[in-house]
Design a protein around this motif. Structure first.
Motif, PDB file in Angstrom:
ATOM      1  N   ALA A  51       0.833  -1.212   0.000  1.00 38.64           N
ATOM      2  CA  ALA A  51       0.000   0.000   0.000  1.00 38.64           C
ATOM      3  C   ALA A  51       0.865   1.259   0.000  1.00 38.64           C
ATOM      4  O   ALA A  51       0.612   2.198  -0.758  1.00 38.64           O
ATOM      5  CB  ALA A  51      -0.940  -0.004   1.206  1.00 38.64           C
ATOM      6  N   LEU A  52       1.895   1.262   0.833  1.00 43.40           N
ATOM      7  CA  LEU A  52       2.799   2.422   0.868  1.00 43.40           C
ATOM      8  C   LEU A  52       3.514   2.603  -0.467  1.00 43.40           C
ATOM      9  O   LEU A  52       3.600   3.710  -0.997  1.00 43.40           O
ATOM     10  CB  LEU A  52       3.831   2.257   1.983  1.00 43.40           C
ATOM     11  N   TRP A  53       4.036   1.518  -0.990  1.00 47.75           N
ATOM     12  CA  TRP A  53       4.764   1.580  -2.250  1.00 47.75           C
ATOM     13  C   TRP A  53       3.852   2.018  -3.389  1.00 47.75           C
ATOM     14  O   TRP A  53       4.219   2.865  -4.212  1.00 47.75           O
ATOM     15  CB  TRP A  53       5.400   0.225  -2.551  1.00 47.75           C
ATOM     16  N   GLY A  54       2.647   1.464  -3.444  1.00 46.78           N
ATOM     17  CA  GLY A  54       1.695   1.828  -4.490  1.00 46.78           C
ATOM     18  C   GLY A  54       1.296   3.284  -4.429  1.00 46.78           C
ATOM     19  O   GLY A  54       1.198   3.962  -5.457  1.00 46.78           O
ATOM     20  N   THR A  55       1.081   3.784  -3.223  1.00 46.89           N
ATOM     21  CA  THR A  55       0.717   5.186  -3.049  1.00 46.89           C
ATOM     22  C   THR A  55       1.868   6.093  -3.444  1.00 46.89           C
ATOM     23  O   THR A  55       1.689   7.104  -4.115  1.00 46.89           O
ATOM     24  CB  THR A  55       0.309   5.465  -1.589  1.00 46.89           C
ATOM     25  N   TYR A  56       3.063   5.717  -3.043  1.00 50.70           N
ATOM     26  CA  TYR A  56       4.253   6.493  -3.388  1.00 50.70           C
ATOM     27  C   TYR A  56       4.448   6.547  -4.899  1.00 50.70           C
ATOM     28  O   TYR A  56       4.666   7.615  -5.471  1.00 50.70           O
ATOM     29  CB  TYR A  56       5.482   5.887  -2.710  1.00 50.70           C
ATOM     30  N   GLN A  57       4.361   5.405  -5.562  1.00 54.24           N
ATOM     31  CA  GLN A  57       4.580   5.345  -7.006  1.00 54.24           C
ATOM     32  C   GLN A  57       3.499   6.077  -7.780  1.00 54.24           C
ATOM     33  O   GLN A  57       3.780   6.775  -8.747  1.00 54.24           O
ATOM     34  CB  GLN A  57       4.638   3.892  -7.484  1.00 54.24           C
ATOM     35  N   ASP A  58       2.248   5.900  -7.365  1.00 54.38           N
ATOM     36  CA  ASP A  58       1.128   6.489  -8.086  1.00 54.38           C
ATOM     37  C   ASP A  58       1.000   7.983  -7.787  1.00 54.38           C
ATOM     38  O   ASP A  58       0.645   8.755  -8.658  1.00 54.38           O
ATOM     39  CB  ASP A  58      -0.170   5.755  -7.727  1.00 54.38           C
ATOM     40  N   GLY A  59       1.251   8.334  -6.535  1.00 56.04           N
ATOM     41  CA  GLY A  59       1.135   9.740  -6.146  1.00 56.04           C
ATOM     42  C   GLY A  59      -0.291  10.226  -6.032  1.00 56.04           C
ATOM     43  O   GLY A  59      -0.530  11.402  -5.784  1.00 56.04           O
ATOM     44  N   GLY A  60      -1.254   9.331  -6.200  1.00 56.78           N
ATOM     45  CA  GLY A  60      -2.647   9.732  -6.161  1.00 56.78           C
ATOM     46  C   GLY A  60      -3.334   9.340  -4.872  1.00 56.78           C
ATOM     47  O   GLY A  60      -2.707   8.961  -3.890  1.00 56.78           O
ATOM     48  N   SER A  61      -4.615   9.416  -4.911  1.00 54.65           N
ATOM     49  CA  SER A  61      -5.456   9.070  -3.776  1.00 54.65           C
ATOM     50  C   SER A  61      -5.601   7.552  -3.666  1.00 54.65           C
ATOM     51  O   SER A  61      -5.660   6.845  -4.674  1.00 54.65           O
ATOM     52  CB  SER A  61      -6.835   9.699  -3.974  1.00 54.65           C
ATOM     53  N   LEU A  62      -5.694   7.064  -2.434  1.00 56.75           N
ATOM     54  CA  LEU A  62      -5.929   5.634  -2.215  1.00 56.75           C
ATOM     55  C   LEU A  62      -7.192   5.164  -2.930  1.00 56.75           C
ATOM     56  O   LEU A  62      -7.259   4.041  -3.411  1.00 56.75           O
ATOM     57  CB  LEU A  62      -6.059   5.337  -0.722  1.00 56.75           C
ATOM     58  N   ALA A  63      -8.181   6.028  -3.001  1.00 50.82           N
ATOM     59  CA  ALA A  63      -9.451   5.672  -3.627  1.00 50.82           C
ATOM     60  C   ALA A  63      -9.317   5.516  -5.141  1.00 50.82           C
ATOM     61  O   ALA A  63     -10.155   4.890  -5.779  1.00 50.82           O
ATOM     62  CB  ALA A  63     -10.512   6.718  -3.304  1.00 50.82           C
ATOM     63  N   ASP A  64      -8.245   6.072  -5.708  1.00 50.63           N
ATOM     64  CA  ASP A  64      -8.045   6.003  -7.160  1.00 50.63           C
ATOM     65  C   ASP A  64      -7.125   4.858  -7.580  1.00 50.63           C
ATOM     66  O   ASP A  64      -6.880   4.659  -8.763  1.00 50.63           O
ATOM     67  CB  ASP A  64      -7.449   7.318  -7.673  1.00 50.63           C
ATOM     68  N   ILE A  65      -6.609   4.109  -6.618  1.00 55.83           N
ATOM     69  CA  ILE A  65      -5.674   3.026  -6.923  1.00 55.83           C
ATOM     70  C   ILE A  65      -6.386   1.688  -6.698  1.00 55.83           C
ATOM     71  O   ILE A  65      -6.936   1.443  -5.628  1.00 55.83           O
ATOM     72  CB  ILE A  65      -4.419   3.116  -6.029  1.00 55.83           C
ATOM     73  N   ALA A  66      -6.359   0.832  -7.689  1.00 59.49           N
ATOM     74  CA  ALA A  66      -6.980  -0.490  -7.584  1.00 59.49           C
ATOM     75  C   ALA A  66      -6.029  -1.435  -6.860  1.00 59.49           C
ATOM     76  O   ALA A  66      -4.810  -1.328  -7.018  1.00 59.49           O
ATOM     77  CB  ALA A  66      -7.289  -1.033  -8.975  1.00 59.49           C
ATOM     78  N   VAL A  67      -6.574  -2.367  -6.071  1.00 61.99           N
ATOM     79  CA  VAL A  67      -5.713  -3.347  -5.421  1.00 61.99           C
ATOM     80  C   VAL A  67      -4.939  -4.146  -6.459  1.00 61.99           C
ATOM     81  O   VAL A  67      -3.820  -4.583  -6.205  1.00 61.99           O
ATOM     82  CB  VAL A  67      -6.455  -4.299  -4.449  1.00 61.99           C
ATOM     83  N   THR A  68      -5.504  -4.305  -7.639  1.00 70.50           N
ATOM     84  CA  THR A  68      -4.812  -5.042  -8.699  1.00 70.50           C
ATOM     85  C   THR A  68      -3.534  -4.341  -9.147  1.00 70.50           C
ATOM     86  O   THR A  68      -2.650  -4.977  -9.707  1.00 70.50           O
ATOM     87  CB  THR A  68      -5.727  -5.270  -9.918  1.00 70.50           C
ATOM     88  N   ASP A  69      -3.422  -3.042  -8.868  1.00 67.74           N
ATOM     89  CA  ASP A  69      -2.212  -2.296  -9.235  1.00 67.74           C
ATOM     90  C   ASP A  69      -1.067  -2.529  -8.256  1.00 67.74           C
ATOM     91  O   ASP A  69       0.095  -2.285  -8.595  1.00 67.74           O
ATOM     92  CB  ASP A  69      -2.504  -0.790  -9.298  1.00 67.74           C
TER      93      ASP A  69
END
Length: 139
Positions: A51-69
């Protein structure tokens, strides 16, 4: 000793179409470090570090990131009858710290390094030697 004697159950899960926000909410509400992703059965896992890595890489909101990502691509599982030593060897081989537990195709629990340490403090040193961190983002 077998995995069934140490594992946590029930497992905190999210569906394949969940957002990272939903996964993080489940982890926080249940005070766990991961959620297993379900489709017709368990297909993946998302950890706090994912979750931390995905948020860092995406830079967006948690609500905009799919668990599949952010979920792991290869789910490593074990069974209730597996010995703790074999579970540790599996964790080492796959460089993971959490193993969902299945009975046939049914998800029945999860065993983590924390579970093993809490139930068998004498193996904490062995556990530390068996599992190396994959970097600052492993969990």
């Amino acid at each position: 000793m077998q995995v069934a004697q140490v594992m946590s159950s029930p497992v905190v899960t999210v569906t394949l179409d969940a957002t990272l926000r939903e996964a993080v909410r489940s982890m926080l509400e249940r005070r766990v470090g991961s959620v297993v992703v379900l489709d017709t059965g368990p297909i993946s896992i998302v950890t706090r570090s994912d979750a931390l890595w995905g948020t860092y890489q995406d830079g967006g909101s948690l609500a905009d990131i799919a668990v599949t990502d952010v979920m792991s691509r290869d789910l490593v599982m074990t069974t209730e009858q597996t010995s703790i030593t074999t579970a540790l060897d599996t964790m080492k081989q796959h460089e993971v710290k959490k193993l969902p537990v299945r009975d046939g195709m049914e998800l029945v629990g999860i065993i983590t390094m924390t579970d093993i340490a809490e139930h068998h403090p004498e193996v904490v040193h062995e556990v530390r030697n068996r599992i190396s961190r994959k970097g600052d983002w492993s969990d």
